[in-house]
Design an enzyme around this catalytic site. Structure first.
Site, PDB file in Angstrom:
ATOM      1  N   ASP A 246       0.770  -1.240   0.000  1.00 13.18           N
ATOM      2  CA  ASP A 246       0.000   0.000   0.000  1.00 13.18           C
ATOM      3  C   ASP A 246       0.803   1.294   0.000  1.00 13.18           C
ATOM      4  O   ASP A 246       0.725   2.101  -0.917  1.00 13.18           O
ATOM      5  CB  ASP A 246      -0.937   0.007   1.210  1.00 13.18           C
ATOM      6  CG  ASP A 246      -1.813  -1.236   1.266  1.00 13.18           C
ATOM      7  OD1 ASP A 246      -1.603  -2.150   0.477  1.00 13.18           O
ATOM      8  OD2 ASP A 246      -2.717  -1.274   2.116  1.00 13.18           O
TER       9      ASP A 246
ATOM     10  N   GLU B  86      -0.095 -10.285  11.346  1.00  7.42           N
ATOM     11  CA  GLU B  86      -0.060  -9.710  10.004  1.00  7.42           C
ATOM     12  C   GLU B  86       1.358  -9.308   9.607  1.00  7.42           C
ATOM     13  O   GLU B  86       1.788  -9.504   8.472  1.00  7.42           O
ATOM     14  CB  GLU B  86      -0.991  -8.494   9.952  1.00  7.42           C
ATOM     15  CG  GLU B  86      -1.056  -7.804   8.603  1.00  7.42           C
ATOM     16  CD  GLU B  86      -1.918  -6.549   8.629  1.00  7.42           C
ATOM     17  OE1 GLU B  86      -2.273  -6.072   7.539  1.00  7.42           O
ATOM     18  OE2 GLU B  86      -2.225  -6.024   9.726  1.00  7.42           O
TER      19      GLU B  86
END
Length: 845
Positions: free
Chosen positions: A581, A815
């Site tokens: 991102d 994550e």
């Protein structure tokens, strides 16, 4: 005087001819010419008007046609038959834990399935409301996840709440025409640190989803003994709630019972309905001990919002039945589902029968796990092996079956459109934070699952590819159904058809091809060739879509579309479509950009397309040529090698001289500050950008190495290995960090609300690719073979040790991991690609 004087034109009008005087030939021609010219102009004007109208209506027509393309499915036959998931074709996979967003629940692989699930809450606690249902990080559980799950017939999950642990187990039994029977067993035990045995309410429920019916059967005044029901896929069925006991062969325990029978407009409303039906009027009165009021389901009362007009929910309401049992730990409860079409049932799957079946499945799971991954033979401890089983099981237990419509938009649509209804069978990255399908995550998920069960991988890829539109575009984030949509912020719901995602499904296809090539006679690989044959027409369109919509400014260059356009608020506008991102790209997005990671994805994809085409006897030369061109190291160097950075890099309109500064807001003297806008952090550009290499050393720089594009004798490979091992750049004791410590944007916030995401933290998917690449180069002849072998051992060991250590300490696989401490961070549990630690343990690449 006899000579006629020459007439001088003085601007006066010419004398009119006499009536008996005929116009001269010259005048007649002049007049005709003027008339003809007028007609020509009129005709041209009319023609232009007609042409403009035709063009206008043609443009409207084309816009209408083009606007529909985004929501028109691909015309080739679907990879999956329409009934491929139903009980008759695939009975063993029909029922499953396909609701990853809830702590425990089951449904069928059908569009409007009857769903079952469990909620719970602790009674007499300091908190009036601690209802657990959907997986929420805010619940602050000490840990939860599947310890064993074979993806098909059974599962064992452990949920550690504050003072007690719930173990949820299920076993399926095939029989009849509707997917057979199943039984749940929930065992509750208090923690040794708990000051007293907690009293817990378990709430088992069944809910219809626009079709099917449910009927409650109450005994002993208020105990819901069973639910009978009917649906198109299940036929007649019965769910029986057995009384709690202290153990499998122990006597019954005292319990209080309550139930709720109501309707729900949608599955995302179930938690709220239960919350708004709770009442404290009930009394818990065990034979020994004090009587106390407890909270239980009563009558559902929709919330009344004063002075707030909410639009009426026009959806069809469906049956919703809840059975609540309130009991003190320790205890065990079983819930039994029996299919009406299972006529020759030998016995009920409960008590000791269930235990025997469960133990049999556990033994089969253990044997298959060792045969598949060989961790015991590699010398791993039992604790490490248990961790490996949990990582795999959480991914299998995180498989979901979703049905619904995406919201999509193209440049030709003023407003978003509903995509055609579709189904998706997919793993999810995180049950709590990302309980839905993500395109680039799924390729990594299937690298692990293809080792365990290639059929899961074939079906998952087929579901994704069948969601392709006529252009070859697949929405990268699948938010199907109201339940899934309720977990997604509004700004991420609409999917735009110019936006791609890394085509990681090709990694999984590569694995299936290798399995088939290395062992063509193996039964598990036999369906791969016909699967590829059905897949290929759509796969060609998908590849072509990337090759036409994501091209860069130079021949054989590529550029991600969909970068954030607001250059005022972002330190570096995000490129969500790349998967990484906020990884630093060119500071000023433009059409002049070239992205090195996308170039490498296309090189990989074209090579796999060539392999599949050749395997199928289809023309493969175009794909082979494309692969050869994109893999040419000279071209790669020309487009992406930065001599200044001595690394591969993006190219674009860029400056490093940017920072976030608090904007100045003028407040006139004597005016109250709160009446003026809050001062935001905005980007300050101190130097005009120019076309240049971006010079950000990090994951993107490694892609020619990660995807094996670099030749083993390339001098560039030596630079990459040096940068990887440099602790001032990418190396840490826990894995490779995403961005060099020396980069100006290392660990910098992108906005005042966006913490650094791909700007330093360690991500396991890219680290897996790095370990895999080191394994490749250490087993390929070349001058850097030995160096790659040393790095391989170090990096693999560091990653495995840290992911395991964090799992033991925190109860979760995470994550991402902090590059300074190794601590897990971000969403959890994250048994999407972080579970690739299992493949690193097994050394299977």
């Amino acid at each position: 005087m006899g000579r006629q004087r020459k007439r001088v034109v003085t601007g006066e009008a010419a004398p009119l001819p006499r009536k008996d005087e005929k116009p001269s030939v010259f005048h007649r021609k002049e007049k005709k010419k003027k008339v003809d010219m007028g007609k020509v102009f009129i005709n041209i004007s009319i023609g232009l008007c007609i042409f403009s109208l035709i063009w206008f209506f043609y443009a409207l027509y084309m816009r209408s046609v083009l606007s529909k393309r985004v929501a028109t499915l691909h015309s080739s036959p679907p990879v999956l038959d329409a009934n491929s998931s139903n009980a008759k074709v695939s009975p063993e996979r029909f029922w499953g834990s396909y609701r990853p967003q809830v702590y425990f629940g089951m449904k069928t692989r059908s569009p409007r399935s009857i769903v079952t699930g469990m909620m719970w809450m602790r009674q007499f606690s300091d908190f009036d409301m601690n209802l657990r249902h959907t997986c929420e990080q805010g619940d602050h559980l000490q840990g939860y996840g599947w310890l064993m799950h074979d993806g098909m017939t059974f599962g064992v999950q452990e949920i550690r709440d504050n003072n007690f642990t719930l173990t949820t187990e299920f076993v399926k039994r095939m029989g009849g025409d509707n997917g057979g029977d199943w039984t749940w067993r929930i065992t509750a035990k208090q923690h040794s640190s708990a000051p007293q045995a907690p009293v817990i309410s378990l709430m088992f429920y069944a809910a219809a989803d626009t079709q099917g019916s449910l009927k409650a059967h109450v005994e002993e005044r208020n105990r819901l003994a069973s639910i009978t029901g009917f649906s198109e896929e299940l036929g007649n069925f019965k769910i029986t709630f057995r009384k709690p006991v202290t153990g499998e062969l122990s006597s019954a325990k005292y319990a209080s019972y309550n139930h709720l029978q109501t309707v729900s407009p949608g599955l995302e409303k179930l938690t709220d309905i239960v919350k708004h039906s709770l009442n404290r009027r009930f009394v818990y009165s065990p034979p020994t001990g004090e009587k106390r009021h407890y909270i239980a389901v009563d009558t559902y009362k929709p919330p009344h919002h004063q002075n707030q007009q909410k639009p009426a929910d026009t959806r069809k309401e469906s049956d919703f039945v809840v059975h609540q049992v309130t009991v003190q730990t320790p205890f065990q409860i079983e819930v039994l589902f029996e299919s009406g079409s299972f006529h020759n049932r030998p016995n009920q799957l409960v008590g000791s029968i269930m235990t025997q079946e469960l133990e049999k499945r556990k033994a089969e799971f253990d044997a298959k796990f060792e045969k598949t991954f060989g961790l015991e033979s590699k010398g791993f401890s039992q604790a490490h092996i248990k961790f490996g089983k949990a990582a795999l099981s959480n991914m299998l237990g995180g498989m979901g079956y979703f049905y619904g419509q995406s919201l999509v938009q193209s440049v030709y649509n003023e407003y978003p459109l509903l995509y055609p209804e579709g189904a998706l069978f997919t793993a999810v990255p995180s049950r709590s934070f990302f309980p839905r399908g993500f395109l680039w995550d799924e390729g990594f998920h299937q690298l692990l699952l293809s080792k365990w069960d290639p059929q899961v991988t074939r079906e998952t890829i087929a579901h994704w590819i069948d969601l392709m539109n006529m252009e070859g575009w697949i929405p990268r984030e699948q938010i199907l159904g109201d339940e899934a949509r309720s977990k997604v912020p509004a700004e991420f719901v609409v999917q735009r058809n110019e936006n791609a995602n890394p085509p990681t499904l090709f990694l999984a296809l590569q694995e299936l091809i290798e399995q088939l090539s290395s062992n063509p006679d193996k039964a598990a690989s036999q369906p791969t060739l016909p699967f590829l044959r059905r897949l290929f027409p759509r796969l060609k369109t998908w590849f072509e879509w990337y090759n036409t919509t994501q091209t860069g400014p130079k021949p054989n260059s590529y550029r991600w579309r969909g970068r954030d356009k607001d250059t005022n608020l972002f330190l570096n506008p995000k490129t969500l479509t790349s998967g990484m991102d906020d990884y630093p790209r060119a500071s000023h997005p433009s059409a002049d950009e070239r992205h090195v990671d996308l170039h490498c994805w296309m090189a990989l994809s074209s090579g796999i397309m060539a392999s599949i085409a050749q395997l199928l006897g289809e023309p493969h030369e175009v794909y082979k040529l494309s692969h050869d061109v994109l893999s040419d190291n000279n071209l790669l160097n020309e487009l992406h090698w930065s001599e200044q950075l001595r690394a591969f890099s993006d190219f674009g309109n860029h400056t490093e001289n940017v920072s976030l500064l608090r904007e100045k807001v003028y407040v006139p003297p004597g005016q109250p500050r709160h009446q003026f806008p809050v001062a935001r952090l905005v980007r300050s550009v101190r130097k005009t950008p120019k076309l240049q290499y971006v010079n950000a050393l990090g994951y993107a720089s490694l892609f020619p190495f990660l995807l094996h594009i670099l030749q083993p004798d390339s001098p560039k490979l030596e630079h990459i290995l040096q940068d990887m091992r440099d602790s001032n750049k990418l190396w840490t004791p826990f894995g490779l960090r995403s961005l060099s410590k020396a980069d100006p944007l290392y660990m910098k916030r992108n906005t005042e609300h966006d913490a650094p995401y791909w700007r330093g933290p360690i991500w396991i998917n890219i680290n897996y690719l790095a370990v895999r690449a080191l394994y490749h180069y250490s087993n390929t002849e070349g001058p850097y073979k030995e160096k790659a072998a040393v790095l391989y051992e170090e990096l693999r060991t560091n990653i495995i040790n840290n992911v395991y250590r964090q799992y033991v300490e925190t109860g979760y696989i995470w994550e991402q991991y902090n590059d300074g401490t190794g601590r897990g961070q971000g969403s959890h549990p994250f048994t999407g690609w972080s579970a690739l630690a299992v493949l690193m343990m097994a050394e299977q690449y």
